[in-house]
Design an enzyme around this catalytic site. Structure first.
Site, PDB file in Angstrom:
ATOM      1  CE  LYS A   8      -3.614   2.449   2.612  1.00  0.00           C
ATOM      2  NZ  LYS A   8      -4.321   2.396   3.906  1.00  0.00           N
ATOM      3  CG  ASP A  19      -1.842   3.250   6.543  1.00  0.00           C
ATOM      4  OD1 ASP A  19      -1.991   3.474   5.411  1.00  0.00           O
ATOM      5  OD2 ASP A  19      -2.958   3.051   7.243  1.00  0.00           O
ATOM      6  CB  CYS A  20      -1.059  -1.895   4.356  1.00  0.00           C
ATOM      7  SG  CYS A  20      -1.493  -3.669   4.417  1.00  0.00           S
ATOM      8  CE  LYS A  47      -7.310  -1.310  -4.441  1.00  0.00           C
ATOM      9  NZ  LYS A  47      -8.341  -2.104  -4.209  1.00  0.00           N
ATOM     10  CB  VAL A  60      -1.713  -4.296  -0.523  1.00  0.00           C
ATOM     11  CG1 VAL A  60      -1.679  -3.826  -2.173  1.00  0.00           C
ATOM     12  CG2 VAL A  60      -2.613  -3.509   0.178  1.00  0.00           C
ATOM     13  CB  SER A  73       0.333 -11.169   5.258  1.00  0.00           C
ATOM     14  OG  SER A  73      -0.641 -11.108   6.231  1.00  0.00           O
ATOM     15  CG  HIS A 159      -1.251   0.436  12.085  1.00  0.00           C
ATOM     16  ND1 HIS A 159      -1.934   0.779  11.227  1.00  0.00           N
ATOM     17  CD2 HIS A 159       0.122   0.069  11.674  1.00  0.00           C
ATOM     18  CE1 HIS A 159      -1.356   0.847  10.252  1.00  0.00           C
ATOM     19  NE2 HIS A 159      -0.162   0.391  10.407  1.00  0.00           N
ATOM     20  CD1 TRP A 206      -4.599   3.730  11.897  1.00  0.00           C
ATOM     21  CD2 TRP A 206      -6.556   2.354  11.793  1.00  0.00           C
ATOM     22  NE1 TRP A 206      -4.414   2.064  11.764  1.00  0.00           N
ATOM     23  CE2 TRP A 206      -5.496   1.465  11.915  1.00  0.00           C
ATOM     24  CE3 TRP A 206      -7.981   2.110  11.600  1.00  0.00           C
ATOM     25  CZ2 TRP A 206      -5.812   0.148  11.837  1.00  0.00           C
ATOM     26  CZ3 TRP A 206      -8.159   0.511  11.811  1.00  0.00           C
ATOM     27  CH2 TRP A 206      -7.138  -0.493  11.844  1.00  0.00           C
ATOM     28  CE  LYS A 209      -9.971   1.073   7.718  1.00  0.00           C
ATOM     29  NZ  LYS A 209      -8.795   1.744   6.936  1.00  0.00           N
TER      30      LYS A 209
END
Length: 212
Positions: A8, A19-20, A47, A60, A73, A159, A206, A209
Site C-alpha cells: 500500500k 500504512d498497511c 489501483k 495488498v 500475508s 498502529h 485510520w 474509519k
C-alpha cells in the site's frame, strides 16, 4: 533475482510507503531473511490496471514468486519460510497464536464511541495476556530470537500505539512493562525502521474509519 512485492502507498502520497500492517509484515519478513526485493507502491484509491490484472481482488500485499502473484500475508510468509529457510523465522506452534486477538480488540476500541461498551477492557485484557506471556518467555514471543509471530505483531502494535495516542489520547499502561520493552525492541530493529509508515500516514489511514 529480486522478488517483486506490491504494498500500500500512503494516503495522499502515492510515492511514499503506506500504512498497511499486513504489507509491513511481508516487508519485515523479506528484510529479516535478507531476500532482495523490488517494491511496487499501490495507490489504493486508484489501483493501476497491471495490478488488477495480476490480482483481481485488488488487495495488498501481493508477492510475485516463481512467476506467480500470491496474496494474503499468512500465505506469503509461509511460502517465504519454505523457500528461504535460513535464517529461520518459524514460530514454535504453541506460541503461534500469542497476541492474535490484539489487533481486533484495538480496532473495536478505536472505533468505539461509547466509553462503557467494554472495548477498552477487552484490549487491556489482551495486552495483559501478552505481558504475562513475555514475562514468562520473553523478550520476544518465543524467547531470545525474533520469529514470524513477532513480525506479525510489530506493525499491529505500532498502529495501536500511534492511532490510540492520536485519536483517544490513550497509551499502553506503564505497568505492562514487558509489552513496553517488547515494542521498544521491535520498533528499534533495522528491518522495522526501514519498513514502517510515517506516523502521519498511519493516522491518515485510520481517520476515515474512526470518523465513520
Amino acid at each position: 533475482m529480486a522478488l517483486e512485492v506490491a504494498v500500500k502507498a500512503a494516503v495522499g502520497a502515492p510515492d511514499i510507503l503506506g500504512d498497511c500492517p499486513f504489507s509491513q509484515r511481508v516487508l519485515l519478513t523479506l528484510e529479516e531473511k535478507h531476500i532482495p526485493y523490488k517494491t511496487h507502491l499501490i495507490n489504493i484509491s486508484d489501483k493501476p490496471n497491471w495490478f488488477l490484472d495480476v490480482n483481481p481482488e485488488g488487495k495488498v500485499p501481493v508477492l510475485k514468486i516463481d512467476d506467480k502473484w500470491v496474496s494474503d500475508s499468512d500465505v506469503i510468509v509461509g511460502i517465504l519460510e519454505g523457500k528461504y529457510p535460513e535464517p529461520s523465522l518459524a514460530t514454535p506452534s504453541e506460541f503461534a497464536s500469542v497476541g492474535s486477538k490484539i489487533f481486533g480488540s484495538f480496532v473495536s476500541f478505536l472505533k468505539s464511541k461509547d466509553p462503557n461498551d467494554g472495548t477498552e477492557q477487552a484490549l487491556l485484557n489482551e495486552l495483559k495476556a501478552l505481558n504475562d506471556h513475555l514475562q514468562a518467555h520473553g523478550p520476544y514471543v518465543a524467547g531470545d530470537k525474533v520469529t514470524a509471530v513477532d513480525l506479525s505483531l510489530a506493525p499491529k502494535l505500532y498502529h495501536l500505539t500511534v492511532a490510540l495516542r492520536h485519536f483517544k489520547n490513550w497509551t499502553i499502561p506503564e505497568n505492562l512493562t514487558h509489552v513496553h520493552n517488547y515494542t521498544k525492541l521491535l520498533f528499534a530493529r533495522e528491518s522495522f525502521q526501514k519498513t514502517k509508515a510515517a506516523e502521519q500516514y498511519v493516522i491518515a489511514g485510520w481517520a476515515p474509519k474512526v470518523n465513520a
